[in-house]
Design an enzyme around this catalytic site. Sequence first.
Site, mmCIF file in Angstrom:
data_model
loop_
_atom_site.group_PDB
_atom_site.id
_atom_site.type_symbol
_atom_site.label_atom_id
_atom_site.label_comp_id
_atom_site.label_asym_id
_atom_site.label_seq_id
_atom_site.Cartn_x
_atom_site.Cartn_y
_atom_site.Cartn_z
ATOM 1 N N HIS A 41 0.874 -1.181 0.000
ATOM 2 C CA HIS A 41 0.000 0.000 0.000
ATOM 3 C C HIS A 41 0.910 1.230 0.000
ATOM 4 C CE1 HIS A 41 -2.662 3.009 1.912
ATOM 5 N NE2 HIS A 41 -3.680 2.270 1.543
ATOM 6 N N CYS A 86 -4.948 2.552 -3.520
ATOM 7 C CA CYS A 86 -3.715 3.094 -2.929
ATOM 8 C C CYS A 86 -2.573 2.092 -3.073
ATOM 9 C CB CYS A 86 -3.910 3.488 -1.459
ATOM 10 S SG CYS A 86 -5.229 4.650 -1.210
ATOM 11 N N GLN A 115 -4.404 -5.171 6.909
ATOM 12 C CA GLN A 115 -5.387 -6.120 6.346
ATOM 13 C C GLN A 115 -5.273 -7.504 6.990
ATOM 14 O OE1 GLN A 115 -7.771 -5.099 4.576
ATOM 15 N NE2 GLN A 115 -7.026 -3.152 3.787
ATOM 16 N N LYS A 163 -10.624 -0.737 10.602
ATOM 17 C CA LYS A 163 -10.801 -1.918 9.740
ATOM 18 C C LYS A 163 -11.169 -3.140 10.576
ATOM 19 C CE LYS A 163 -7.289 -0.312 6.449
ATOM 20 N NZ LYS A 163 -8.046 0.268 5.355
ATOM 21 N N ASP A 202 3.217 -4.398 7.953
ATOM 22 C CA ASP A 202 1.988 -3.619 7.821
ATOM 23 C C ASP A 202 0.832 -4.617 7.965
ATOM 24 O OD1 ASP A 202 -0.315 -2.455 6.889
ATOM 25 O OD2 ASP A 202 0.597 -1.533 5.124
HETATM 26 N N1 C6P Z 1 -6.281 0.520 2.950
HETATM 27 C C1 C6P Z 1 -8.114 0.103 1.430
HETATM 28 O O1 C6P Z 1 -9.229 0.357 0.929
HETATM 29 P P1 C6P Z 1 -5.019 3.826 7.278
HETATM 30 O O2 C6P Z 1 -5.608 4.655 6.192
HETATM 31 O O3 C6P Z 1 -3.834 4.496 7.919
HETATM 32 O O4 C6P Z 1 -6.025 3.319 8.257
HETATM 33 O O5 C6P Z 1 -4.474 2.503 6.562
HETATM 34 C C2 C6P Z 1 -3.569 2.581 5.505
HETATM 35 C C3 C6P Z 1 -3.286 1.215 4.964
HETATM 36 C C4 C6P Z 1 -2.026 0.693 5.109
HETATM 37 N N2 C6P Z 1 -1.722 -0.541 4.692
HETATM 38 C C5 C6P Z 1 -2.643 -1.329 4.099
HETATM 39 C C6 C6P Z 1 -2.263 -2.711 3.681
HETATM 40 C C7 C6P Z 1 -3.946 -0.853 3.906
HETATM 41 O O6 C6P Z 1 -4.852 -1.627 3.318
HETATM 42 C C8 C6P Z 1 -4.273 0.464 4.326
HETATM 43 C C9 C6P Z 1 -5.629 1.042 4.062
HETATM 44 C C10 C6P Z 1 -7.635 0.907 2.606
HETATM 45 O O7 C6P Z 1 -7.432 -0.803 0.996
HETATM 46 C C11 C6P Z 1 -7.801 2.362 2.376
HETATM 47 S S1 C6P Z 1 -6.702 2.974 1.156
#
Ligand code: C6P
Length: 413
Positions: free
Chosen positions: A130, A371, A210, A233, A207
């Site tokens: 991401h 993203c 997910q 999430k 990270d």
């Molecule tokens: N992905 C998706 O629709 P935040 O925004 O900080 O809570 O998470 C960022 C982020 C970082 N790593 C991974 C693997 C992610 O999936 C995400 C967030 C969402 O896939 C929003 S872009």
Amino acid sequence: MNAAYPKRSLDVEKIRGDFPILKLQVNGKPLVYLDNAASSQMPQAVIDRIVRYQSEEHSNIHRAVHYLSELATKEFEEARVKVQKFINAKESREVIFTRGTTEAINLVMHGYGRAFIGRGDEIIISGLEHHANIVPWQMLAEEKGAVLRVIPMNDAGELLIDEFEALFNAKTKFLALTHVSNALGTINPVKQMVAFAHKHGVPVLLDGAQAAPHQVLDVQELDCDFYAFSGHKMCGPTGIGVLYGKAQMLEKMQPYQGGGDMILSVTFEKTTYNVIPAKFEAGTPPIMAAIALGAAIDYLQSIGMANIEAYEHELLAYATEQVSSMPGVRVIGTAKHKAAVMSFEIKGVHPHDVGTILNSEGIAIRTGHHCAQPVMQRFHVPATARASFAFYNTKSEIDKLVVGIRKVQEMFS
Ligand code: C6P
């Protein structure tokens, strides 16, 4: 392991009753919410916890001796312990509250990367990342004159482990890797990859945005140095996330932001910093959101992460079978080990149109690059349609998705 919850199949109808938003009608149709990888929904227990906190417990924390301040402080610190147990960290001081995964990764880039990575050093990331786990490292590389190395993947969306191992050399200083890909759903063999990096003395950030909502987590077993994830999430609110860090790593890092709880003493000549975790929690933290994340963890654990994982796996297998057998539809990301994400494209239809037509049927999916533009580039697509599942989804909702896809195809034929 912290999986000490009985194995049982889920009573999904009962679980759905816990989520008020799932009763919504959208465009005259019952909501089918398949955008859980972007943000999941909140059960009544978490909503109630927020209302109780705001109605009866709210105050600033760590600052006063009055009743409300002490109560809010206690609840906030108890939430930290809930997170510690959820990920099986050794100590609660290894849990830092952040605004989300993005801030957690940026904290490590600033606190560790800027102190320990220099000119000519190499940082390894993967082609599955991401943007939140690419851009901070790119910024650091630019600032320090360091080099970004990228682990490639095969056509299924699996990282090439031989090529990963070949990237390591004396200049390798850091590995930042996603546990589960948000665009493709690939589950990386992170335990094995962390062990390999450690053999070369290289620290690892995972990270887990997910992964944390979908499986049993044990950071001690993974042995990662850092683990980042987001509350929104996993049935919690926005504005709260977690950085887990091994105590010895966090202790040698520089603070990320200055002010508030992160100080021990301040004079105009010099400031001394607080111990962890306070050292990384400058300013008034998201108190309500942290307590609500604790309530979300209670809720998830009442169902059992192993049960959630098994059920979502069944949903994904069902969806993949249904959708990939449709003529003119291609599932993108066919790794052997996948979490609850299914990206797909419909021949001759832009994903944005897919999303719009499905929305008219009350079906919420995400369309776009998620993203993760380098993943799109790897698969030579500008975007995908992505259905992502949670434990409150059902096979009949997947059937509705299939009917919706057929409708898209009819409209474009
Ligand atoms: N992905 C998706 O629709 P935040 O925004 O900080 O809570 O998470 C960022 C982020 C970082 N790593 C991974 C693997 C992610 O999936 C995400 C967030 C969402 O896939 C929003 S872009």
